[in-house]
Motif scaffolding. Structure first.
Motif, PDB file in Angstrom:
ATOM      1  N   LEU A  52     122.915  88.738   0.497  1.00 31.72           N
ATOM      2  CA  LEU A  52     123.705  88.596   1.731  1.00 31.72           C
ATOM      3  C   LEU A  52     123.630  89.883   2.551  1.00 31.72           C
ATOM      4  O   LEU A  52     123.523  89.857   3.774  1.00 31.72           O
ATOM      5  N   HIS A  53     123.659  90.985   1.842  1.00 25.02           N
ATOM      6  CA  HIS A  53     123.557  92.281   2.526  1.00 25.02           C
ATOM      7  C   HIS A  53     122.216  92.376   3.279  1.00 25.02           C
ATOM      8  O   HIS A  53     122.162  92.813   4.431  1.00 25.02           O
ATOM      9  N   GLU A  54     121.142  91.940   2.611  1.00 31.18           N
ATOM     10  CA  GLU A  54     119.822  92.011   3.258  1.00 31.18           C
ATOM     11  C   GLU A  54     119.782  91.132   4.511  1.00 31.18           C
ATOM     12  O   GLU A  54     119.227  91.513   5.542  1.00 31.18           O
ATOM     13  N   LEU A  55     120.399  89.937   4.398  1.00 30.67           N
ATOM     14  CA  LEU A  55     120.444  89.042   5.562  1.00 30.67           C
ATOM     15  C   LEU A  55     121.264  89.679   6.686  1.00 30.67           C
ATOM     16  O   LEU A  55     120.912  89.601   7.863  1.00 30.67           O
ATOM     17  N   TRP A  56     122.343  90.291   6.295  1.00 29.80           N
ATOM     18  CA  TRP A  56     123.227  90.950   7.266  1.00 29.80           C
ATOM     19  C   TRP A  56     122.496  92.099   7.967  1.00 29.80           C
ATOM     20  O   TRP A  56     122.553  92.227   9.184  1.00 29.80           O
ATOM     21  N   GLU A  57     121.741  92.876   7.166  1.00 29.92           N
ATOM     22  CA  GLU A  57     121.013  94.020   7.727  1.00 29.92           C
ATOM     23  C   GLU A  57     119.994  93.592   8.782  1.00 29.92           C
ATOM     24  O   GLU A  57     119.876  94.191   9.841  1.00 29.92           O
ATOM     25  N   ARG A  58     119.276  92.483   8.442  1.00 32.78           N
ATOM     26  CA  ARG A  58     118.295  91.965   9.413  1.00 32.78           C
ATOM     27  C   ARG A  58     118.968  91.614  10.733  1.00 32.78           C
ATOM     28  O   ARG A  58     118.442  91.878  11.801  1.00 32.78           O
ATOM     29  N   ARG A  59     120.131  90.975  10.608  1.00 31.72           N
ATOM     30  CA  ARG A  59     120.846  90.561  11.823  1.00 31.72           C
ATOM     31  C   ARG A  59     121.306  91.776  12.617  1.00 31.72           C
ATOM     32  O   ARG A  59     121.159  91.826  13.839  1.00 31.72           O
ATOM     33  N   VAL A  60     121.848  92.718  11.893  1.00 29.21           N
ATOM     34  CA  VAL A  60     122.379  93.901  12.576  1.00 29.21           C
ATOM     35  C   VAL A  60     121.239  94.636  13.295  1.00 29.21           C
ATOM     36  O   VAL A  60     121.381  95.080  14.433  1.00 29.21           O
ATOM     37  N   PRO A  71     128.352  92.669   3.625  1.00 29.91           N
ATOM     38  CA  PRO A  71     128.758  91.864   2.462  1.00 29.91           C
ATOM     39  C   PRO A  71     129.044  92.706   1.217  1.00 29.91           C
ATOM     40  O   PRO A  71     129.900  92.361   0.419  1.00 29.91           O
ATOM     41  N   LEU A  72     128.330  93.812   1.071  1.00 29.73           N
ATOM     42  CA  LEU A  72     128.580  94.640  -0.113  1.00 29.73           C
ATOM     43  C   LEU A  72     130.001  95.203  -0.093  1.00 29.73           C
ATOM     44  O   LEU A  72     130.579  95.505  -1.128  1.00 29.73           O
ATOM     45  N   ASP A  73     130.589  95.302   1.104  1.00 31.16           N
ATOM     46  CA  ASP A  73     131.966  95.797   1.194  1.00 31.16           C
ATOM     47  C   ASP A  73     132.993  94.677   1.094  1.00 31.16           C
ATOM     48  O   ASP A  73     134.108  94.914   0.644  1.00 31.16           O
ATOM     49  N   VAL A  74     132.623  93.471   1.540  1.00 27.44           N
ATOM     50  CA  VAL A  74     133.685  92.449   1.630  1.00 27.44           C
ATOM     51  C   VAL A  74     133.595  91.316   0.602  1.00 27.44           C
ATOM     52  O   VAL A  74     134.590  90.639   0.370  1.00 27.44           O
ATOM     53  N   MET A  75     132.439  91.110  -0.005  1.00 27.58           N
ATOM     54  CA  MET A  75     132.383  90.022  -0.988  1.00 27.58           C
ATOM     55  C   MET A  75     133.222  90.426  -2.202  1.00 27.58           C
ATOM     56  O   MET A  75     133.228  91.595  -2.596  1.00 27.58           O
ATOM     57  N   PRO A  76     133.950  89.455  -2.788  1.00 27.99           N
ATOM     58  CA  PRO A  76     134.822  89.790  -3.922  1.00 27.99           C
ATOM     59  C   PRO A  76     134.021  90.443  -5.035  1.00 27.99           C
ATOM     60  O   PRO A  76     132.887  90.040  -5.300  1.00 27.99           O
ATOM     61  N   SER A  77     134.580  91.464  -5.669  1.00 28.20           N
ATOM     62  CA  SER A  77     133.796  92.130  -6.711  1.00 28.20           C
ATOM     63  C   SER A  77     134.183  91.642  -8.096  1.00 28.20           C
ATOM     64  O   SER A  77     133.538  91.985  -9.078  1.00 28.20           O
ATOM     65  N   SER A  78     135.229  90.843  -8.216  1.00 27.09           N
ATOM     66  CA  SER A  78     135.516  90.248  -9.519  1.00 27.09           C
ATOM     67  C   SER A  78     136.239  88.934  -9.298  1.00 27.09           C
ATOM     68  O   SER A  78     136.805  88.696  -8.229  1.00 27.09           O
TER      69      SER A  78
END
Ligand SMILES: CNc1ncnc2c1ncn2[C@@H]1O[C@H](COP(=O)(O)O)[C@@H](O)[C@H]1O
Length: 325
Positions: A52-60, A71-78
């Motif tokens: 998701l992060h990679e997809l987000w980076e492309r968009r940004v 996504p690395l900051d907001v996706m649940p980590s547990s």
């Protein structure tokens, strides 16, 4: 693809206490090496935070999605960070915003299949909801996913079944929030691709939404045309009503139930096997038996998986692995 840190750790606490050479005891290496069938994977729920992060980076980079956080900051980590109420909005509010053109849908599909293959899954039934977005119709969505699945099924990586990584089949989902005509469209798409990778339909979505009785015509048509049926049921107490139960049973589903999405809850299938082994005191042969029982309820023939399981058992026999861990 790296999994969300923390979640894995938490759920496999005991596994780190076992040190061994691969296959000599039931440990992380064993459950990964065990050839497995994954029969309940939601495509969009199985995308790792890294992808998701990679997809987000492309968009940004293209100047899009600027308001969406990494996504690395907001996706649940547990798994403790998510419950059945907070779970569903993650899709509309976040994941689907990154998956709205053919390129991103295909990138995510590739990555999900590769993650399952790396986890030792040899037969995968990938469910997904044909979804309209700004740039894709439901039909274009299915076409995009279907193409990637086709490439994987054609790629043998070698001559024998053993060399093949993973066989993938598709299940198209009717979401509970759909109108009856939209459910009919899902069935049309499933029938169009039946025979080449699409093996069934599913009822999924937020369990507090929708009236399942409105889907009866679409679902019965799918069944009459030879598609298999699987449904989510009773995920929250409020929906486990007599009416919903009798409606779903009248459809005569082939399978019921669900597992948690690996992209959000962070527990790959191998880890679920490890948890089962730890909690029910299962040995190596028990786990092979579990995998064989999953292989017996697949919606399509899973020849690659069965061949791999035979070989795996031969390896255990040669290593004289006791049926204890
Ligand atoms: C936890 N158990 C569950 N119960 C019910 N529906 C679920 C689910 N997990 C996922 N989904 C359904 O699958 C969609 C994401 O994948 P696809 O876009 O279809 O590939 C979600 O929007 C939800 O409708």
């Amino acid at each position: 693809m790296p999994r969300t840190p923390g979640a894995d750790e938490q759920r496999t606490k005991a596994s780190s206490q076992i040190t061994s050479t691969p296959l000599s005891v039931v440990d992380k290496a064993f459950v990964k090496a065990l050839p497995k069938a994954e029969l309940h994977a939601h495509l969009s729920g199985s995308i790792s935070a890294q992808t998701l992060h990679e997809l987000w980076e492309r968009r940004v980079t293209k100047g899009e999605c600027l308001k969406l956080q990494d996504p690395l900051d907001v996706m649940p980590s547990s798994r403790e960070d998510v419950n059945i109420v907070s779970f569903f909005p993650i899709f509309d509010g976040y994941i689907y915003q990154l998956l709205n053109d053919v390129e991103s849908i295909q990138y995510a599909t590739e990555s999900v299949i590769a993650d399952f293959a790396r986890d030792g899954v040899a037969y995968l039934e990938l469910r997904t909801t044909p979804r309209e977005s700004l740039s894709t119709s439901r039909a274009a969505y299915v076409e995009a996913v279907h193409q990637v699945v086709g490439r994987h099924n054609l790629f043998t990586g070698g001559e024998s079944d053993q060399d093949r990584g993973i066989e993938v089949r598709l299940i198209l989902s009717i979401d509970r929030s759909m109108a009856p005509e939209q459910a009919e469209e899902v069935v049309d798409l499933a029938l169009k691709h039946k025979g080449d990778y699409v093996v069934g339909v599913d009822l999924c979505g937020n369990p507090i939404k929708g009236d399942v009785t409105s889907f009866t015509p679409a679902i019965l048509r799918a069944k009459a045309q030879g598609l298999h049926l699987t449904v989510h049921f009773a995920e929250v107490p409020g929906t486990a009503t007599e009416l919903e139960l009798s409606t779903i049973l009248s459809w005569q589903p082939d399978r019921l139930g669900h597992t948690d999405d690996v992209g959000i809850f962070g527990s790959p299938l191998s880890n679920e096997y490890l948890l089962a082994a730890m909690n029910f005191d299962l040995g190596a042969q028990d786990l092979v038996g579990l995998s064989r029982s999953a292989a017996s309820i697949t919606f399509a023939d899973c020849r690659v998986l069965k061949t791999k399981l035979d070989r795996f058992e031969d390896t255990l026999r040669l290593a004289d692995v006791p049926d204890q861990h």
